[in-house]
Design a protein around this motif. Structure first.
Motif, short mmCIF file in Angstrom:
data_model
loop_
_atom_site.label_atom_id
_atom_site.label_comp_id
_atom_site.label_asym_id
_atom_site.label_seq_id
_atom_site.Cartn_x
_atom_site.Cartn_y
_atom_site.Cartn_z
N LYS A 252 6.97 15.30 4.41
CA LYS A 252 7.21 14.38 5.52
C LYS A 252 6.45 13.06 5.32
O LYS A 252 7.00 11.99 5.53
N LEU A 253 5.21 13.15 4.89
CA LEU A 253 4.40 11.96 4.65
C LEU A 253 5.03 11.08 3.58
O LEU A 253 5.15 9.87 3.74
N TYR A 254 5.47 11.69 2.48
CA TYR A 254 6.08 10.94 1.40
C TYR A 254 7.42 10.33 1.83
O TYR A 254 7.72 9.19 1.48
N GLN A 255 8.20 11.07 2.58
CA GLN A 255 9.48 10.53 3.06
C GLN A 255 9.26 9.35 4.00
O GLN A 255 9.91 8.32 3.87
N ASP A 256 8.37 9.53 4.96
CA ASP A 256 8.11 8.48 5.96
C ASP A 256 7.60 7.19 5.32
O ASP A 256 7.80 6.11 5.86
N ASN A 257 6.93 7.32 4.19
CA ASN A 257 6.34 6.15 3.54
C ASN A 257 7.03 5.78 2.23
O ASN A 257 6.46 5.08 1.40
N GLU A 258 8.26 6.27 2.09
CA GLU A 258 9.13 5.92 0.96
C GLU A 258 8.46 6.04 -0.39
O GLU A 258 8.48 5.12 -1.22
N ALA B 245 -0.61 0.85 3.66
CA ALA B 245 -0.18 0.20 2.42
C ALA B 245 1.34 0.06 2.39
O ALA B 245 1.88 -0.97 1.96
N HIS B 246 2.03 1.09 2.88
CA HIS B 246 3.50 1.02 2.95
C HIS B 246 3.94 -0.02 3.98
O HIS B 246 4.78 -0.87 3.70
N ARG B 247 3.35 0.04 5.16
CA ARG B 247 3.73 -0.87 6.24
C ARG B 247 3.46 -2.32 5.86
O ARG B 247 4.25 -3.21 6.15
N TRP B 248 2.33 -2.57 5.22
CA TRP B 248 1.93 -3.92 4.90
C TRP B 248 2.40 -4.37 3.52
O TRP B 248 2.07 -5.46 3.07
N ASP B 249 3.15 -3.52 2.85
CA ASP B 249 3.73 -3.85 1.54
C ASP B 249 2.66 -4.20 0.51
O ASP B 249 2.68 -5.26 -0.11
#
Length: 185
Positions: free
Chosen positions: A118-124, A88-92
């Motif tokens: 880490k998960l939250y940081q990596d996915n803003e 969802a983050h990658r594909w906006d």
């Protein structure tokens, strides 16, 4: 690879006589669908309209020379909420991303603290998710473990230790206890 055409095929029928079969998803193999997605041997046929409408990523990918280049993680843990958040983050897809974040928050006791950070940081993820987690990490009785240090990285771990020191030491200094001598140090 042979294609099994029954939309209600069970996953146990995917491997027969040494051959891997692709089965159609029972619900999301839609007539008229124009976007095919293969995840763990299950083929989804869906309408790209919704992807293009909800995500600028898909508009860009659909006009690129190699639309599969950006989809290397679909097969990896495809059904986990980590993957849903990552994709969802990658594909906006902001609505899906918010949903995944809420679901992960609801299941937070199942996921280690530093893994969530880490998960939250990596996915803003929005800051309100991280502030609470860093507060928990800095205020717990023990500091980051060796494994957590590897996961966080050296720079992040140093910040955590500085924050812990500031929380525990009035004025920002932490003198050695009087019973500890230089020789002990």
């Amino acid at each position: 690879m042979p294609m099994h055409h029954s939309p209600s095929a069970s996953p146990t029928r995917r491997r027969q006589h040494g051959l891997n079969y692709i089965v159609h998803h029972q619900k999301y193999y839609l007539p008229g669908g124009d976007l095919y997605v293969l995840i763990n041997g299950v083929m989804f046929k869906i309408h790209s309209y919704f992807f293009n409408r909800e995500s600028t990523f898909f508009v860009d990918v659909s006009t690129s020379a190699d639309p599969t280049a950006a989809t290397d993680e679909e097969g990896e843990k495809a059904r986990s909420w980590f993957s849903i958040l990552k994709l969802a983050h990658r594909w906006d897809f902001p609505v899906v991303k918010d949903f995944a974040l809420r679901e992960l928050k609801r299941r937070e006791t199942e996921i280690p603290l530093v893994t969530r950070i880490k998960l939250y940081q990596d996915n803003e993820a929005p800051p309100e998710y991280l502030v609470t987690l860093f507060s928990q990490l800095c205020s717990r009785e023990f500091g980051p473990t060796d494994e957590e240090t590897v996961e966080l990285g050296l720079e992040q771990t140093c910040r955590v230790w500085r924050a812990r020191e500031m929380l525990r030491s009035p004025g920002g200094s932490s003198p050695l206890p009087s019973i500890v001598t230089q020789k002990d140090t």
